[in-house]
Enzyme design. Sequence first.
Site, PDB file in Angstrom:
ATOM      1  N   GLY A 145      22.270  15.254 -24.159  1.00 27.25           N
ATOM      2  CA  GLY A 145      23.720  15.188 -24.113  1.00 27.25           C
ATOM      3  C   GLY A 145      24.316  14.653 -25.398  1.00 27.25           C
ATOM      4  O   GLY A 145      25.412  15.025 -25.792  1.00 27.25           O
ATOM      5  N   ALA A 189      26.605  -4.614 -33.356  1.00 26.56           N
ATOM      6  CA  ALA A 189      27.805  -4.704 -34.189  1.00 26.56           C
ATOM      7  C   ALA A 189      29.051  -4.837 -33.330  1.00 26.56           C
ATOM      8  O   ALA A 189      30.051  -5.442 -33.749  1.00 26.56           O
ATOM      9  CB  ALA A 189      27.908  -3.465 -35.075  1.00 26.56           C
ATOM     10  N   TRP A 190      29.007  -4.275 -32.118  1.00 25.86           N
ATOM     11  CA  TRP A 190      30.186  -4.275 -31.254  1.00 25.86           C
ATOM     12  C   TRP A 190      30.467  -5.650 -30.663  1.00 25.86           C
ATOM     13  O   TRP A 190      31.594  -5.944 -30.277  1.00 25.86           O
ATOM     14  CB  TRP A 190      30.008  -3.254 -30.136  1.00 25.86           C
ATOM     15  CG  TRP A 190      29.790  -1.857 -30.627  1.00 25.86           C
ATOM     16  CD1 TRP A 190      30.386  -1.269 -31.717  1.00 25.86           C
ATOM     17  CD2 TRP A 190      28.906  -0.882 -30.096  1.00 25.86           C
ATOM     18  NE1 TRP A 190      29.937   0.004 -31.879  1.00 25.86           N
ATOM     19  CE2 TRP A 190      29.016   0.290 -30.893  1.00 25.86           C
ATOM     20  CE3 TRP A 190      28.023  -0.857 -29.033  1.00 25.86           C
ATOM     21  CZ2 TRP A 190      28.286   1.443 -30.660  1.00 25.86           C
ATOM     22  CZ3 TRP A 190      27.293   0.288 -28.788  1.00 25.86           C
ATOM     23  CH2 TRP A 190      27.425   1.425 -29.592  1.00 25.86           C
ATOM     24  N   GLU A 227      19.622  -0.963 -21.881  1.00 22.40           N
ATOM     25  CA  GLU A 227      20.066  -2.031 -22.771  1.00 22.40           C
ATOM     26  C   GLU A 227      20.192  -3.364 -22.045  1.00 22.40           C
ATOM     27  O   GLU A 227      19.944  -4.426 -22.628  1.00 22.40           O
ATOM     28  CB  GLU A 227      21.389  -1.643 -23.429  1.00 22.40           C
ATOM     29  CG  GLU A 227      21.820  -2.580 -24.544  1.00 22.40           C
ATOM     30  CD  GLU A 227      22.924  -1.983 -25.401  1.00 22.40           C
ATOM     31  OE1 GLU A 227      22.594  -1.355 -26.427  1.00 22.40           O
ATOM     32  OE2 GLU A 227      24.100  -2.129 -25.031  1.00 22.40           O
TER      33      GLU A 227
END
Length: 321
Positions: free
Chosen positions: A99, A210-211, A277
């Site tokens: 996807g 990074a977020w 995650e």
Amino acid sequence: MNAKRKLLLLIALALSLLLIMHRSQIKKNLEKIDYCRDQEKEEPQLSDWFNPKKRPDVITTTNWLAPVIWEGTYNRPVLEKYYKRLNITIGLAIICVPGKFSNQSLTEFIQSANKHFMFGYNVIFYILLDGFSTMPSIVLGPLRTFKLFLLVKSGIEKDFYFTYMTNLFNYIISHIQYEVNFLFVMNADQIFKDDFGVETLGKSVAQLSAWWYFKDGDTFPYERRSKSAAFIPFEEGDFYYHSAIFGGTVEEVLNLIEEYQKGVIQDIENQLSSIYEHHLNKYLFIKKPTKLLSPEYNWDPSFRTPPQIKCVKIAWQSKNI
């Protein structure tokens, strides 16, 4: 549900048996590596190549004394001198998420990795695909090669990461463990922009997201359901780690996969589902990584780049999400 549960338990049992059968071989391989190191110059101490005082603007050392690698904190030539003598080989297993994956993204990832990932060292790219007909043409430089593995479906067909990790576990046991000294697992939806070198090598290497690095810990998107195997309570946790990059010794990658598999099975038994995650963050919360990579090693260029980001090593491709 009962049939699926039995299948999952069988998979878990098979993985455990494989790990037990081959743990002794892994130990022998590690002993060989240690022996080679003993014959060479002693491994550099952290203070020989890492200077956290060079970056007072960021966190450079964790409370468990693991280094956080930022541009300016490391002396790569010191490590190069050591690792070159060992003639190490680094593996890079590539995750191509259905996807989001395309031939173009895989090609761009490998082309950029060919240029910047562990330049000057023996590198093997491990590509797991559900069909070899989707494999793009790849041209690599010296000391680089790639191997294709068929991605066999697991009992949880909707959970791609469970399928991928189950396959990777089996291929590590049967092939990869005999070929590499260190192994990284990376998502193909990113592009190397600068050298990703031996300063990143370690027993257990985690990537800071990074977020979430510049945000308050209470906002981290951990799994908060207490019945989940990935559960981390509020006011606990160290950092939020991005699943796009994980690495370390072969044994450590196997340990991560094994715990992840157990967590998925436990969640299914409790009629829950949590993303890979979340399980990765729970694992690294319990078993602290020995080295952390700053957000410079996986920066999202769609963000405004703050002054703390001196050199982007890898750019995350948000357009593919």
